[in-house]
Design a protein around this motif. Sequence first.
Motif, PDB file in Angstrom:
ATOM      1  N   ILE A 279       0.833  -1.201   0.000  1.00  0.00           N
ATOM      2  CA  ILE A 279       0.000   0.000   0.000  1.00  0.00           C
ATOM      3  C   ILE A 279       0.868   1.251   0.000  1.00  0.00           C
ATOM      4  O   ILE A 279       0.582   2.224  -0.709  1.00  0.00           O
ATOM      5  N   MET A 280       1.965   1.211   0.777  1.00  0.00           N
ATOM      6  CA  MET A 280       2.808   2.402   0.968  1.00  0.00           C
ATOM      7  C   MET A 280       4.271   2.073   0.652  1.00  0.00           C
ATOM      8  O   MET A 280       5.129   2.102   1.538  1.00  0.00           O
ATOM      9  N   PRO A 281       4.603   1.765  -0.582  1.00  0.00           N
ATOM     10  CA  PRO A 281       5.968   1.323  -0.898  1.00  0.00           C
ATOM     11  C   PRO A 281       7.023   2.425  -0.824  1.00  0.00           C
ATOM     12  O   PRO A 281       8.218   2.125  -0.902  1.00  0.00           O
ATOM     13  N   ASP A 282       6.608   3.678  -0.660  1.00  0.00           N
ATOM     14  CA  ASP A 282       7.573   4.775  -0.579  1.00  0.00           C
ATOM     15  C   ASP A 282       7.916   5.171   0.851  1.00  0.00           C
ATOM     16  O   ASP A 282       8.723   6.091   1.061  1.00  0.00           O
ATOM     17  N   ARG A 283       7.337   4.514   1.831  1.00  0.00           N
ATOM     18  CA  ARG A 283       7.683   4.827   3.227  1.00  0.00           C
ATOM     19  C   ARG A 283       9.150   4.511   3.481  1.00  0.00           C
ATOM     20  O   ARG A 283       9.652   3.460   3.083  1.00  0.00           O
ATOM     21  N   ARG A 284       9.822   5.394   4.177  1.00  0.00           N
ATOM     22  CA  ARG A 284      11.235   5.169   4.485  1.00  0.00           C
ATOM     23  C   ARG A 284      11.411   4.265   5.698  1.00  0.00           C
ATOM     24  O   ARG A 284      12.454   3.630   5.869  1.00  0.00           O
ATOM     25  N   LEU A 285      10.440   4.251   6.575  1.00  0.00           N
ATOM     26  CA  LEU A 285      10.510   3.435   7.793  1.00  0.00           C
ATOM     27  C   LEU A 285       9.133   2.844   8.072  1.00  0.00           C
ATOM     28  O   LEU A 285       8.122   3.338   7.581  1.00  0.00           O
TER      29      LEU A 285
END
Length: 285
Positions: A279-285
């Motif tokens: 869903i959120m593949p760009d989250r850094r952490l």
Amino acid sequence: MKINRRAFVASLGGTAAVSLMTPDEKADALEHYMEDRLREANVLEGILREGKAQQYPTVAELEARNADLNRPYRGGAGALFVPRNDGDRKVNGQLRPLVPMPAKPTLLDFFKYRFSWTGHCLQSATRALKTGMREEVVLASLLHDVILSVMHPDHGWWGAQLLEPYVPEITTFAIRYHQTLRFYPDEEFGYVYPEGYLRVFGADYKPEPYLQRTYEFVRNHKWYEYPRLVTVNDLYAFDPNAKVSVEPFIDIIGRHFRQPKEGLGWDNSPSSHMWRTMIMPDRRL
């Protein structure tokens, strides 16, 4: 044509399913089965003929390529995270564009917005459906490679972990072990070693000890036929011109996939974090 009775019965959903068929239905099923085997034999003959004319890399040559630290990404990265062709689309060096997911995403939402290799999975499941395999195997064929959006190495285990909270045990078993069985031919089921593996793993590749141990476990398991059938469907599901849709599988999904009311990723299951990663593949952490 010689018919393997075990493989034929398995393709129809097992002895229980066959016992419910009329004599005419059995005759029709046998005729279709023989036609499919003949068609697939012709496909395999073409693959093997092409393969003999090609030069494949060795394991050492592939390892040398992997030592190149100037590569844009490692080969095991999933298609959501790197600019790689994913079986459904050519990306021409660009990351795949993504749209926001619904607040309570369903499996069909992931097929539409996040999964890669959906065309291949749909072809595989279509073959399973047309040959009358039990619904748990059809579902396994539909979902067997969707984890490639996230990760390639050991994708059978990754995929099983992703889906285990939501699908029948047979489906999980088939997904987990289809990866291992891909390395081991089985003449009874009409499965041969994939020509593409000669390119990807090397002409002289031998499966690692953990795969050999896993193969021996699965080969002697009462459910061996289920992941094996997934590999057979897998083998004939790479037609770039095939017209397939998820529509024929909606009822099977409804019967066998436990959709959480909170939405996939938000239901606090053991694999929710994996769905959130998509869903959120760009989250850094």
